[in-house]
Design an enzyme around this catalytic site. Sequence first.
Site, mmCIF file in Angstrom:
data_model
loop_
_atom_site.group_PDB
_atom_site.id
_atom_site.type_symbol
_atom_site.label_atom_id
_atom_site.label_comp_id
_atom_site.label_asym_id
_atom_site.label_seq_id
_atom_site.Cartn_x
_atom_site.Cartn_y
_atom_site.Cartn_z
ATOM 1 N N PRO A 1 -35.612 14.673 -23.313
ATOM 2 C CA PRO A 1 -34.684 15.805 -23.417
ATOM 3 C C PRO A 1 -35.429 17.101 -23.752
ATOM 4 C CG PRO A 1 -33.894 13.916 -24.669
ATOM 5 C CD PRO A 1 -35.288 13.592 -24.254
ATOM 6 N N GLU A 2 -35.030 18.184 -23.085
ATOM 7 C CA GLU A 2 -35.655 19.486 -23.299
ATOM 8 C C GLU A 2 -34.612 20.452 -23.858
ATOM 9 O OE1 GLU A 2 -37.999 20.643 -19.838
ATOM 10 O OE2 GLU A 2 -38.124 18.527 -19.227
ATOM 11 N N LYS B 1 -36.869 21.457 -29.100
ATOM 12 C CA LYS B 1 -36.278 20.197 -28.648
ATOM 13 C C LYS B 1 -35.672 19.407 -29.815
ATOM 14 C CE LYS B 1 -39.819 19.774 -25.016
ATOM 15 N NZ LYS B 1 -40.895 18.923 -24.464
ATOM 16 N N ARG C 1 -37.435 4.891 -30.126
ATOM 17 C CA ARG C 1 -38.668 4.130 -30.340
ATOM 18 C C ARG C 1 -39.831 5.077 -30.562
ATOM 19 N NH1 ARG C 1 -36.944 -0.712 -29.897
ATOM 20 N NH2 ARG C 1 -35.291 -1.285 -28.437
ATOM 21 N N ARG D 1 -49.471 14.602 -16.727
ATOM 22 C CA ARG D 1 -48.039 14.788 -16.507
ATOM 23 C C ARG D 1 -47.751 14.963 -15.018
ATOM 24 N NH1 ARG D 1 -45.762 16.518 -21.401
ATOM 25 N NH2 ARG D 1 -43.752 16.061 -20.432
#
Length: 269
Positions: free
Chosen positions: A2-3, A58, A110, A259
């Site tokens: 999530p951003e 974030k 996690r 990435r």
Amino acid sequence: MPELPEMENYKILLNQKIAGQIISAVQINREKSINVNPDLFTRTVQHQKIMTINRRGKHLLFQLQNGKILLLHLMLGGWMYFGTEADKPKRTIQVRISFGDQHLYFIGLRLGYLHLYNQTEAEQHLAHIGPEPFSNDFSINEFKNRISQKHGRLKTTLLDQEFIAGIGNCYSAEICYDAGILPTKDIDDIGEAERESLYQSILSILQKGIHHGGYMDNPLFKDDHLTGGFIDLRQVYDREGEKCKRCGNVIIMETISSRKTFYCPNCQK
């Protein structure tokens, strides 16, 4: 992961759902998801009113009536669900915070965490994060000043949370596409006009992401039709091998700093 738009969407919706509500119970199923003894966590949080929920980069900050803060970072794979036991997802729940028969479920923590801090500790934890894109201080001149101090590839810079808060893999790709700039381009080779376009694209793409509920495909609650709406509006992210919606060329995927990076070789120069 999530951003900014996903967390802003969560912030807005959770303020509607639980701000002003009192926490009736706490369940910790994974001790590694929190930072203090479970009994201390429960004693400190239970029976407290959620005053408001804020966002920083974030992160989400749940402000409790006693002055404590629950600092959430979902990280990769993390998400939330708000509802009853009957309609909760059939997934492993790491933490559950209850408001009577309604519960806020933290799922996939996690790598992520829900930490308990006082105000000073929370500020210290977030002190390294760069400016918020929509803050009054983040002007075009401030952006130009900050990017002039950077070197290396554009993609890597946009992901740097000390440079700007909240941009990750998805929105960095969409921002570069919107600005017509290759994410592989070196900062030193980006001209003045391109830097201005980049600034405008940061604001417009993040705002578009927020308006359409981000790209996460798990609803926050039953009949939530907003969350995940941006997933159909992606131009390049996670569209390797598909055709560019603008020019018809094939979207390329390249790895930069470990990435995955997506772009259109025709529309982005």
